[in-house]
Design an enzyme around this catalytic site. Structure first.
Site, PDB file in Angstrom:
ATOM      1  N   ASP A 109      -5.386  -0.013   6.198  1.00  0.00           N
ATOM      2  CA  ASP A 109      -6.742   0.327   6.969  1.00  0.00           C
ATOM      3  C   ASP A 109      -7.341   0.708   7.626  1.00  0.00           C
ATOM      4  O   ASP A 109      -8.222   0.295   7.706  1.00  0.00           O
ATOM      5  CB  ASP A 109      -5.361   0.366   8.069  1.00  0.00           C
ATOM      6  CG  ASP A 109      -3.944  -0.797   8.041  1.00  0.00           C
ATOM      7  OD1 ASP A 109      -4.128  -1.693   7.584  1.00  0.00           O
ATOM      8  OD2 ASP A 109      -2.661  -0.567   8.957  1.00  0.00           O
TER       9      ASP A 109
ATOM     10  N   ASP B 123       0.907  -1.490  -0.169  1.00  0.00           N
ATOM     11  CA  ASP B 123      -0.020   0.251  -0.055  1.00  0.00           C
ATOM     12  C   ASP B 123       0.615   1.243   0.616  1.00  0.00           C
ATOM     13  O   ASP B 123       0.845   2.372  -1.006  1.00  0.00           O
ATOM     14  CB  ASP B 123      -1.045   0.602   1.135  1.00  0.00           C
ATOM     15  CG  ASP B 123      -0.257   0.026   2.529  1.00  0.00           C
ATOM     16  OD1 ASP B 123       1.251  -0.079   2.517  1.00  0.00           O
ATOM     17  OD2 ASP B 123      -1.036   0.012   3.380  1.00  0.00           O
TER      18      ASP B 123
HETATM   19  C1  GLA Z   1       0.155  -2.133   8.485  1.00  0.00           C
HETATM   20  C2  GLA Z   1       0.618  -0.824   7.902  1.00  0.00           C
HETATM   21  C3  GLA Z   1      -0.609  -0.607   6.988  1.00  0.00           C
HETATM   22  C4  GLA Z   1       0.272  -1.574   5.805  1.00  0.00           C
HETATM   23  C5  GLA Z   1       0.578  -3.391   6.239  1.00  0.00           C
HETATM   24  C6  GLA Z   1       1.429  -4.022   5.699  1.00  0.00           C
HETATM   25  O1  GLA Z   1      -0.459  -2.541   9.091  1.00  0.00           O
HETATM   26  O2  GLA Z   1      -0.596  -0.201   8.686  1.00  0.00           O
HETATM   27  O3  GLA Z   1      -0.682   0.740   5.451  1.00  0.00           O
HETATM   28  O4  GLA Z   1       1.240  -0.770   5.213  1.00  0.00           O
HETATM   29  O5  GLA Z   1       0.889  -2.646   7.796  1.00  0.00           O
HETATM   30  O6  GLA Z   1       0.696  -4.753   4.643  1.00  0.00           O
END
Ligand code: GLA
Length: 405
Positions: A171, A35
């Site tokens: 997220d 992301d």
């Molecule tokens: C955490 C971050 C997300 C993403 C994941 C790995 O959850 O908050 O934005 O980068 O790690 O995929």
């Protein structure tokens, strides 16, 4: 549940709450560490969530209590540039939302809130983003901030950087925008959610190693370093592609690179010009993005074996190329596969937290039993086992609801 929370609120604050803000956690099915590189992810929201019983105030104070005594009461003033609590304090996730909203909008009103959660913390299921979202939603609504939902998700993603992790936007986007019974393929710049119905027979099992990976703690350093390595690899490869005339101009994003050149050609190019760790990080990111596209198609086609294979490949790549797995995560993945899962992988940032495994209604019993008997019982970790191992229910995103008075 909500009635209990409302009663508890009234006992603590002396008058009943008027609203309930809720924001779910998420399990990422595939697309890890893509992301923040502007490449797609495929998460779904969970049935586990953060809930806040809320009563708006007539001043700018945010006064928060938590039903979990481990998290002490706190208060702060809504203003731009809010000074943080000590590093690691739970209140910083609330301040993160308030700080970002106050920086961008003329908000002044605070609230009394009682926070409740059935999400494990620091387990890779986004409890922190759910808290940021629930507080953000509350402040947004009581201050009548009008933003389009996708723009709001981007504001919340920026907000979380307050705690020191330069996260991507997955997220916040899934917790705010998810639909019942669906996962979503999320693409970035511009943010877009394509909802994909999870086949009825599929069961995603989540199992928690119990090893905590605090976003604001040790995992932060490893996470931010990966992010810098990805940026560095991108600069080198995009420069080379422009020099060779493969791209007309210097690409400005990974998304442009993967559109211009197919993933295996890109990986081969990376092998030629990148050194050691950069080569491996690049290889993971490019192949993981291709797996997300493929996985969304496999889900649409209800191809359990195909989706499971992609999950296995994702885990292998996170373990060997991205170096974010751990002994416990690798073991749990192996046990889930032994138990009959079609595929399994670590989920979230890694360094601890949970794995996710794909089963169907016929195999899920065996997967759950094997996980419990071969891993949790052997480690004497059977207390609250339903919280450690569970079937994830694809759930709707966050909401703000009046409470019947
Ligand atoms: C955490 C971050 C997300 C993403 C994941 C790995 O959850 O908050 O934005 O980068 O790690 O995929």
């Amino acid at each position: 549940m909500t009635d209990d929370l409302a009663r508890d609120f009234e006992a603590r604050f002396g008058s009943p709450p008027t609203h309930l803000a809720r924001a779910p956690g998420r399990v990422n099915l595939i697309g890890e560490h893509t992301d923040y590189n502007g490449l797609p992810v495929l998460p779904m929201a969970l049935h586990k969530e953060i809930r806040i019983a809320v009563r708006p105030r007539e001043d700018g104070q945010v006064v928060l209590q938590n039903t979990n005594e481990f998290f002490p009461p706190l208060d702060f003033e809504v203003e731009p540039a809010i000074p943080p609590f000590v590093r690691g304090a739970w209140g910083n996730y609330a301040k993160a939302a308030a700080n970002e909203l106050a920086r961008r909008f003329a908000i002044w009103r605070g609230f009394d809130g009682l926070v409740d959660s059935d999400l494990p913390e620091a387990a890779g299921l986004s409890s922190s983003s759910a808290l940021v979202n629930a507080v953000g939603l509350t402040l947004g609504r009581i201050n009548e901030v009008s933003t389009e939902p996708r723009a709001f998700a981007e504001v919340m993603a920026d907000a979380e950087r307050y705690v020191g992790t330069r996260g991507g936007g997955m997220d916040q986007a899934i917790s705010l925008g998810a639909r019942n019974r669906c996962a979503a393929k999320i693409t970035f710049h511009p943010l877009r959610l394509q909802h994909v119905t999870v086949p009825d027979d599929w069961c995603f099992v989540v199992a928690d190693t119990g090893v905590r990976a605090e976003k604001s703690g040790a995992a932060r350093v490893g996470y931010n370093r990966r992010r810098e390595e990805c940026e560095e690899a991108f600069r080198i490869v995009s420069g080379e592609l422009a020099t060779r005339g493969v791209t007309e101009k210097l690409a400005t994003s990974y998304a442009q690179l993967v559109r211009a050149v197919d993933s295996e050609t890109l990986v081969a190019l990376g092998e030629g010009i990148l050194e050691g760790s950069l080569k491996r990080r690049f290889r993971h990111v490019v192949r993981e993005a291709a797996r997300v596209e493929e996985a969304a198609d496999r889900m649409l086609a209800a191809d359990t074996v195909g989706f499971g294979t992609l999950m296995d490949q994702s885990h292998a790549s996170l373990r060997s190329d991205f170096l974010v797995s751990s002994a416990e995560l690798d073991e749990l993945v192996a046990v889930a596969r032994e138990g009959g899962a079609a595929g399994a992988r670590l989920t979230g940032a890694g360094f601890g937290g949970c794995v996710v495994a794909l089963a169907d209604r016929w195999t899920v019993g065996g997967v759950l039993e094997t996980l419990v008997s071969e891993w949790f019982e052997r480690r004497d970790m059977t207390d609250r086992i339903d919280e450690r191992v569970f079937i994830a229910v694809p759930s709707r995103g966050a909401s703000w609801e009046p409470l019947g008075v």
